[in-house]
Scaffold this active site. Structure first.
Site, PDB file in Angstrom:
ATOM      1  N   LYS A 112      31.882 -61.528 -58.150  1.00  0.00           N
ATOM      2  CA  LYS A 112      30.883 -60.468 -58.306  1.00  0.00           C
ATOM      3  C   LYS A 112      30.577 -59.838 -56.949  1.00  0.00           C
ATOM      4  O   LYS A 112      30.539 -60.529 -55.929  1.00  0.00           O
ATOM      5  CB  LYS A 112      29.614 -61.071 -58.921  1.00  0.00           C
ATOM      6  CG  LYS A 112      28.481 -60.086 -59.190  1.00  0.00           C
ATOM      7  CD  LYS A 112      27.302 -60.819 -59.830  1.00  0.00           C
ATOM      8  CE  LYS A 112      26.154 -59.900 -60.166  1.00  0.00           C
ATOM      9  NZ  LYS A 112      25.042 -60.611 -60.853  1.00  0.00           N
ATOM     10  N   SER A 154      23.922 -58.777 -65.206  1.00  0.00           N
ATOM     11  CA  SER A 154      24.491 -57.865 -64.229  1.00  0.00           C
ATOM     12  C   SER A 154      25.901 -58.265 -63.768  1.00  0.00           C
ATOM     13  O   SER A 154      26.560 -57.532 -63.057  1.00  0.00           O
ATOM     14  CB  SER A 154      23.579 -57.793 -62.999  1.00  0.00           C
ATOM     15  OG  SER A 154      23.457 -59.049 -62.361  1.00  0.00           O
ATOM     16  N   SER A 157      21.820 -63.000 -66.098  1.00  0.00           N
ATOM     17  CA  SER A 157      22.994 -62.198 -65.774  1.00  0.00           C
ATOM     18  C   SER A 157      24.339 -62.904 -65.863  1.00  0.00           C
ATOM     19  O   SER A 157      25.375 -62.275 -65.676  1.00  0.00           O
ATOM     20  CB  SER A 157      22.837 -61.595 -64.369  1.00  0.00           C
ATOM     21  OG  SER A 157      21.778 -60.675 -64.367  1.00  0.00           O
TER      22      SER A 157
END
Length: 427
Positions: free
Chosen positions: A36, A113, A137
């Site tokens: 990420k 996210s 997330s």
């Protein structure tokens, strides 16, 4: 095999794979992973999901400890993935970089996210991927994309070299398509080489929480109950609890966040104590986000996408009123759930209230769904307990999941339990 161009998961490819040290065997040798865009990688700018952040920050001088640990264990990093701006959404839609395509449901959001990381794993672009989970997330995109997602106990995995969102809740989580890989990654990140299955002494079903979910309760609960009873030959106590009532009775500081039931949405079932828990969690998140990034937002005046902008403006205007009460709620909930579960108890809850919403759904229309989602997500988020989202296939052609929550520090126990149950769940 699909490529990253098909799914929009990667925004930057990497070629970093140091030789593992000889002091321990490379336990992840041969596995690939995605990262990420919240983790530092030496020599590149961590983008945090926003082009203005990317423009105004310099390259990292070191690599996040989690990434280094995975590389040293023999895994190969293939790329950096798209994420929601500033890690401030659970939808997975990024107005600047695009929305990673949900490989299970093309017309639905992938969840955020850590959207790109979930898609990269679900689409078989990598063997596993890493993300962060502050409010949900990792758990949300894992559910929406039909894969396993693990949120560890708060502070169980190092966040060194990870851009903070709200430190009281930030965790490093990971995704995998199978429990063997999920457990192998956990062994490295938790620094627990041997993770052996231990029989849970009780399986506690949060019966009221399943009323928040649009998926039939038995479809989510029975696979787990049946698998536990078969594996442990009926030696694990299976019982139900009204979790909302239990929390309301045992978390006294929560009364400062309670509203009358008349103020809640009448058309949808709601659990007042969990809504209060959500309010407490969101307030502390907003306050810590402001402390972390308020000055940057005020000085740079970055452009944010729909939904994100309003959320960040609200955070920037947050005061410190009730912040001490938020921290009291965290402490009291941790104690209350520790008492409920004990060392070897497991709580069963829905991961999310239902299948993933449609792409570009109206923000106002999603509010009820978000409210119910955070009611569920706040349980582990506020307590700091570990949680694993378990995919259970499709219902009406959309992915569904269930979650297990275990007491603080029981991460290895939970990973081993899910790994032992997997063959029976999917039999």
């Amino acid at each position: 095999m699909a490529t990253d161009d098909d799914y929009g998961a990667f925004i930057e490819k990497l070629t970093i794979s140091p030789t593992p040290p000889s002091s321990f065997p490379p336990s992840l040798q041969g596995l690939t992973f995605a990262i990420k865009d919240i983790f530092d990688v030496e020599g590149r700018v961590t983008g945090f999901g926003n082009p203005d952040w990317l423009r105004t920050h310099t390259a990292a001088t070191s690599t996040a400890l989690v990434v280094s640990s995975l590389l040293e264990a023999g895994a190969t990093a293939l790329g950096i993935t798209i994420m929601d701006e500033m890690a401030y959404s659970i939808n997975g839609e990024n107005a600047h970089y695009g929305t990673p395509r949900n490989p299970i449901a093309f017309d639905r959001v992938p969840g955020g996210s850590s959207s790109g990381s979930a898609v990269a794993a679900a689409a078989r672009l990598v063997d596993f991927s890493i993300g962060t989970d502050t409010g949900g997330s990792v758990r949300v995109p894992a559910s929406y994309c039909g894969i396993f997602g693990f949120r560890p106990s708060h502070n169980a995995v190092s966040t060194a070299g990870v851009t903070p969102m709200a430190q009281s809740f930030d965790t490093v989580g990971w995704f995998a398509r199978d429990t063997t890989t999920l457990k192998r990654v956990g062994s490295v990140l938790l620094e627990q080489p041997q993770l052996n299955c231990i029989k849970p002494d009780q399986l506690i079903i949060a019966d009221d929480c399943f009323k928040l979910c649009s998926v039939p309760r038995d479809l989510l609960v029975q696979p787990l109950v049946g698998s536990v009873e078969k594996l442990f030959r009926g030696n694990t106590v299976v019982k139900k609890v009204n979790l909302g009532e239990y929390i309301e009775e045992n978390v006294p500081s929560l009364k400062h966040f309670m509203t009358s039931h008349d103020d809640t949405t009448q058309q949808e079932f709601s659990i007042p104590s969990l809504m209060a828990l959500t309010g407490s969690m969101r307030l502390l998140q907003r306050y810590e986000f402001k402390i972390n990034h308020g000055e940057w937002v005020s000085s740079v005046k970055p452009e944010f996408g729909p939904g994100i902008s309003a959320r960040i403006e609200e955070a920037i205007n947050t005061s410190d009123e009730k912040i001490d009460l938020c921290r009291s709620v965290k402490s009291e909930l941790k104690t209350a759930l520790s008492t409920l579960l004990g060392e070897k108890g497991v709580l069963v809850i829905p991961t999310v209230p239902g299948p993933p919403p449609h792409l570009k759904a109206d923000v106002a229309a999603l509010e009820s769904f978000r409210s119910r989602a955070f009611s569920l997500l706040s349980i582990a988020g506020v307590s700091g307990f570990c949680q694993v989202s378990i995919p259970l296939g499709l219902h009406e052609n959309l992915p569904v999941s269930v979650s297990l929550v275990a007491t603080y520090g029981s991460d290895g126990f939970l990973l081993s339990l899910v790994d032992s149950l997997a063959e029976l769940i999917y039999d």
